[in-house]
Write a protein that holds these residues in place. Sequence first.
Motif, PDB file in Angstrom:
ATOM      1  N   LEU A 111       4.870  20.137   0.405  1.00 34.05           N
ATOM      2  CA  LEU A 111       6.232  20.452  -0.043  1.00 34.05           C
ATOM      3  C   LEU A 111       6.284  20.623  -1.560  1.00 34.05           C
ATOM      4  N   SER A 112       7.060  21.588  -2.009  1.00 33.39           N
ATOM      5  CA  SER A 112       7.239  21.773  -3.451  1.00 33.39           C
ATOM      6  C   SER A 112       8.409  20.937  -3.965  1.00 33.39           C
ATOM      7  N   THR A 113       9.256  20.483  -3.048  1.00 33.52           N
ATOM      8  CA  THR A 113      10.429  19.681  -3.390  1.00 33.52           C
ATOM      9  C   THR A 113      10.261  18.286  -2.801  1.00 33.52           C
ATOM     10  N   PRO A 114      10.459  17.233  -3.590  1.00 34.66           N
ATOM     11  CA  PRO A 114      10.354  15.887  -3.015  1.00 34.66           C
ATOM     12  C   PRO A 114      11.482  15.639  -2.008  1.00 34.66           C
ATOM     13  N   VAL A 115      11.109  15.171  -0.821  1.00 37.88           N
ATOM     14  CA  VAL A 115      12.066  14.877   0.244  1.00 37.88           C
ATOM     15  C   VAL A 115      11.959  13.390   0.564  1.00 37.88           C
ATOM     16  N   PRO A 116      13.093  12.702   0.701  1.00 37.30           N
ATOM     17  CA  PRO A 116      13.053  11.267   1.004  1.00 37.30           C
ATOM     18  C   PRO A 116      12.325  10.974   2.324  1.00 37.30           C
ATOM     19  N   MET A 117      11.667   9.830   2.367  1.00 42.54           N
ATOM     20  CA  MET A 117      10.875   9.431   3.528  1.00 42.54           C
ATOM     21  C   MET A 117      11.674   9.434   4.838  1.00 42.54           C
ATOM     22  N   PRO A 118      12.893   8.877   4.879  1.00 43.49           N
ATOM     23  CA  PRO A 118      13.631   8.895   6.148  1.00 43.49           C
ATOM     24  C   PRO A 118      13.882  10.309   6.675  1.00 43.49           C
ATOM     25  N   ALA A 119      14.138  11.242   5.760  1.00 47.43           N
ATOM     26  CA  ALA A 119      14.357  12.631   6.180  1.00 47.43           C
ATOM     27  C   ALA A 119      13.072  13.237   6.743  1.00 47.43           C
ATOM     28  N   LEU A 120      11.935  12.918   6.114  1.00 46.46           N
ATOM     29  CA  LEU A 120      10.650  13.415   6.631  1.00 46.46           C
ATOM     30  C   LEU A 120      10.357  12.850   8.019  1.00 46.46           C
ATOM     31  N   ILE A 121      10.602  11.573   8.189  1.00 44.47           N
ATOM     32  CA  ILE A 121      10.322  10.929   9.476  1.00 44.47           C
ATOM     33  C   ILE A 121      11.157  11.550  10.582  1.00 44.47           C
ATOM     34  N   SER A 122      12.457  11.707  10.355  1.00 47.98           N
ATOM     35  CA  SER A 122      13.308  12.281  11.409  1.00 47.98           C
ATOM     36  C   SER A 122      12.970  13.742  11.664  1.00 47.98           C
ATOM     37  N   THR A 123      12.590  14.476  10.623  1.00 46.55           N
ATOM     38  CA  THR A 123      12.220  15.879  10.793  1.00 46.55           C
ATOM     39  C   THR A 123      10.954  16.009  11.617  1.00 46.55           C
ATOM     40  N   ILE A 124       9.954  15.198  11.309  1.00 46.20           N
ATOM     41  CA  ILE A 124       8.685  15.267  12.053  1.00 46.20           C
ATOM     42  C   ILE A 124       8.890  14.840  13.501  1.00 46.20           C
ATOM     43  N   LYS A 125       9.704  13.810  13.736  1.00 50.59           N
ATOM     44  CA  LYS A 125       9.994  13.384  15.113  1.00 50.59           C
ATOM     45  C   LYS A 125      10.665  14.508  15.894  1.00 50.59           C
ATOM     46  N   SER A 126      11.630  15.162  15.272  1.00 51.49           N
ATOM     47  CA  SER A 126      12.324  16.266  15.925  1.00 51.49           C
ATOM     48  C   SER A 126      11.360  17.417  16.209  1.00 51.49           C
ATOM     49  N   TRP A 127      10.506  17.726  15.255  1.00 49.21           N
ATOM     50  CA  TRP A 127       9.540  18.816  15.428  1.00 49.21           C
ATOM     51  C   TRP A 127       8.577  18.520  16.582  1.00 49.21           C
ATOM     52  N   LYS A 128       8.097  17.295  16.637  1.00 53.43           N
ATOM     53  CA  LYS A 128       7.145  16.933  17.687  1.00 53.43           C
ATOM     54  C   LYS A 128       7.786  16.957  19.072  1.00 53.43           C
ATOM     55  N   SER A 129       9.060  16.590  19.154  1.00 51.67           N
ATOM     56  CA  SER A 129       9.680  16.521  20.486  1.00 51.67           C
ATOM     57  C   SER A 129      10.237  17.863  20.959  1.00 51.67           C
ATOM     58  N   VAL A 130      10.916  18.619  20.105  1.00 47.84           N
ATOM     59  CA  VAL A 130      11.545  19.865  20.558  1.00 47.84           C
ATOM     60  C   VAL A 130      11.208  21.081  19.692  1.00 47.84           C
ATOM     61  N   LYS A 131      10.238  20.957  18.798  1.00 47.51           N
ATOM     62  CA  LYS A 131       9.832  22.046  17.899  1.00 47.51           C
ATOM     63  C   LYS A 131      11.025  22.634  17.146  1.00 47.51           C
ATOM     64  N   ARG A 132      11.888  21.755  16.686  1.00 41.06           N
ATOM     65  CA  ARG A 132      13.079  22.166  15.949  1.00 41.06           C
ATOM     66  C   ARG A 132      13.215  21.294  14.708  1.00 41.06           C
ATOM     67  N   VAL A 133      13.608  21.940  13.608  1.00 38.59           N
ATOM     68  CA  VAL A 133      13.816  21.205  12.364  1.00 38.59           C
ATOM     69  C   VAL A 133      15.318  21.070  12.132  1.00 38.59           C
TER      70      VAL A 133
END
Length: 95
Positions: free
Chosen positions: A33-55
Motif C-alpha cells: 500500500l502507498s497509503t497507511p491504513v489502520p490495522m482494524p481496517a486491514l483486518i476486516s478488508t482481508i476477512k471480507s476478501w477471503k470470504s466473498v472476494k469483495r472489498v
Amino acid sequence: MLTKNVTEELEAVLQALHDEGKTPSIALVKARLSTPVPMPALISTIKSWKSVKRVPKVEIAANAQPADKIAQLEQQIAALTERVSILEAQLSEKS
C-alpha cells in the motif's frame, strides 16, 4: 474531518496478490500500500476478501496539511520574522 477513499487501492493490491497465487495477509497487503491504513481496517478488508472476494468501502483520515502547505507557512514565518527584525532595528535607531 477530511477522508480519503482507499478502497480501490486495497482492491488492486488484493487482486494482484490473488493473481500471483499468494494468500493475502496483513504484512503483504500493508507492504504494497502507498497509503497507511489502520490495522482494524486491514483486518476486516482481508476477512471480507477471503470470504466473498469483495472489498468493503474503506476511508481513512486525510492529512489536513500537505507538505507543500507546511513549506508555504514556513516561508511566511521566515519573511515575517525578517520584517520584525527590520522594524526592531528601526525603532532602536530612533531611541
